[in-house]
Design a protein around this motif. Structure first.
Motif, short mmCIF file in Angstrom:
data_model
loop_
_atom_site.label_atom_id
_atom_site.label_comp_id
_atom_site.label_asym_id
_atom_site.label_seq_id
_atom_site.Cartn_x
_atom_site.Cartn_y
_atom_site.Cartn_z
N ALA A 96 -7.76 17.01 -7.05
CA ALA A 96 -7.73 16.11 -5.99
C ALA A 96 -8.25 14.70 -6.10
CB ALA A 96 -8.53 16.67 -4.91
N THR A 97 -9.14 15.07 -7.18
CA THR A 97 -9.77 13.40 -7.33
C THR A 97 -9.14 12.81 -8.54
OG1 THR A 97 -10.90 15.01 -9.39
CG2 THR A 97 -12.18 14.49 -7.32
N ALA A 98 -7.84 13.59 -8.77
CA ALA A 98 -6.85 12.09 -10.08
C ALA A 98 -6.16 11.37 -9.27
CB ALA A 98 -6.52 13.47 -11.14
N TYR A 99 -6.16 12.07 -7.58
CA TYR A 99 -4.91 10.86 -7.07
C TYR A 99 -5.46 9.63 -6.16
CZ TYR A 99 -1.78 15.02 -8.61
OH TYR A 99 -1.07 15.95 -9.05
N ASP A 100 -5.00 9.03 -6.04
CA ASP A 100 -5.19 7.20 -4.94
C ASP A 100 -4.55 7.40 -3.54
OD1 ASP A 100 -3.86 6.28 -8.26
OD2 ASP A 100 -6.20 6.19 -7.70
N TYR A 101 -4.01 8.56 -3.70
CA TYR A 101 -3.23 7.98 -1.97
C TYR A 101 -2.99 9.66 -1.08
CZ TYR A 101 -2.35 3.77 -3.68
OH TYR A 101 -3.43 2.27 -4.37
N VAL B 33 3.30 13.37 -8.19
CA VAL B 33 3.06 13.01 -7.02
C VAL B 33 2.84 14.69 -6.84
CG1 VAL B 33 4.10 14.08 -4.77
CG2 VAL B 33 4.73 11.36 -6.71
N GLY B 34 1.88 15.41 -6.18
CA GLY B 34 1.45 17.37 -6.37
C GLY B 34 0.68 17.04 -4.43
N TRP B 35 1.33 18.54 -4.46
CA TRP B 35 0.84 18.96 -2.99
C TRP B 35 -0.34 19.73 -3.40
CZ3 TRP B 35 3.24 18.34 1.34
CH2 TRP B 35 4.57 18.24 0.78
N PHE B 36 -1.09 20.15 -2.37
CA PHE B 36 -2.26 20.69 -2.10
C PHE B 36 -2.43 21.52 -0.86
CE2 PHE B 36 -4.79 18.84 -6.20
CZ PHE B 36 -4.32 18.01 -5.80
N GLN C 245 0.76 -0.82 0.30
CA GLN C 245 -0.18 0.14 0.03
C GLN C 245 0.34 1.41 0.03
OE1 GLN C 245 -3.12 -0.32 3.09
NE2 GLN C 245 -3.83 1.48 2.36
N VAL C 246 0.44 2.22 -1.03
CA VAL C 246 1.49 3.26 -0.54
C VAL C 246 1.41 4.44 0.33
CG1 VAL C 246 1.93 5.55 -2.92
CG2 VAL C 246 1.71 3.40 -3.66
N LEU C 247 2.23 5.06 0.94
CA LEU C 247 1.60 6.22 2.11
C LEU C 247 2.66 6.95 2.16
CD1 LEU C 247 -0.11 6.72 4.77
CD2 LEU C 247 2.02 5.42 5.95
N PRO C 248 1.84 8.09 1.12
CA PRO C 248 2.98 9.44 1.40
C PRO C 248 3.11 9.61 2.65
CG PRO C 248 0.56 9.62 -0.23
CD PRO C 248 0.82 8.37 0.47
N VAL C 249 4.35 10.60 3.02
CA VAL C 249 4.34 11.16 4.21
C VAL C 249 4.72 12.03 4.22
CG1 VAL C 249 4.95 10.54 6.44
CG2 VAL C 249 4.28 8.84 5.65
N GLU C 250 4.20 13.50 5.04
CA GLU C 250 4.78 14.84 4.56
C GLU C 250 5.41 15.28 6.28
OE1 GLU C 250 0.16 15.17 3.12
OE2 GLU C 250 1.02 13.97 4.75
N TYR D 127 -0.61 21.26 3.92
CA TYR D 127 0.00 20.92 2.99
C TYR D 127 0.15 19.31 2.78
CZ TYR D 127 1.13 25.42 1.99
OH TYR D 127 1.15 26.91 2.43
N TYR D 128 -1.20 18.41 2.44
CA TYR D 128 -1.18 16.89 1.68
C TYR D 128 0.01 16.85 1.25
CZ TYR D 128 -5.20 17.91 4.84
OH TYR D 128 -5.69 17.89 5.80
N CYS D 129 0.69 15.85 1.01
CA CYS D 129 0.93 15.17 -1.05
C CYS D 129 -0.22 14.45 -0.86
CB CYS D 129 1.85 14.98 -0.62
SG CYS D 129 3.83 13.95 -1.34
N ALA D 130 0.26 13.88 -2.39
CA ALA D 130 -0.95 12.97 -3.19
C ALA D 130 0.32 12.58 -4.13
CB ALA D 130 -2.38 13.65 -3.46
N THR D 131 0.16 10.89 -4.28
CA THR D 131 0.15 10.29 -5.57
C THR D 131 -0.87 9.60 -6.57
OG1 THR D 131 0.38 7.97 -4.48
CG2 THR D 131 2.65 10.49 -4.28
#
Length: 124
Positions: A108-113, A34-37, A1-6, A93-97
């Motif tokens: 945001a809807t384009a990101y899975d994790y 990889v995106g930042w929100f 499982q992918v888990l981005p950690v900021e 601030y969130y990171c998403a992949t």
């Protein structure tokens, strides 16, 4: 499982700089967008920037100039540097992949994790 950690958030005075980090545990920066929100309290999630394997980057027009996204594939880390911080930058601030190349500044809807977020607080 992918888990981005900021990490890298904190409290700073206006005019200062921060560098946020996103480590994508369970995945590699290579092959992913990889995106930042960010989300200001009481407001909607806001797109900031993204980057993909080819180092193609996209930025929010309103934030371009003070924000720089980059990656270090050897460290499997994506960075977001914020210069000339303003009180209006106070947010989580969130990171998403998501797999594949970034298609523009994807929503945001384009990101899975998603990571849990890191708080940035800027005082006047």
């Amino acid at each position: 499982q992918v888990l981005p950690v900021e990490s890298g958030g904190g409290s700073v005075q206006a005019g200062g700089s921060l560098r946020l980090s996103c480590v994508a545990s369970g995945a590699t920066v290579s092959g992913n967008c990889v995106g930042w929100f960010r989300q200001v309290a009481g407001k909607e999630l806001e797109k900031v920037a993204n980057i993909d394997t080819r180092s193609d980057t996209n930025y929010s027009d309103s934030l371009k100039g003070r924000f720089t996204i980059s990656h270090d594939t050897a460290k499997n880390t994506v960075y977001l540097r914020i210069n000339s911080l303003e009180p209006g930058d106070t947010a989580v601030y969130y990171c998403a992949t998501t797999r594949g190349a970034c298609i523009g500044l994807a929503p945001a809807t384009a990101y899975d994790y998603w990571g849990q977020g890191t708080q940035v607080t800027v005082s006047p």
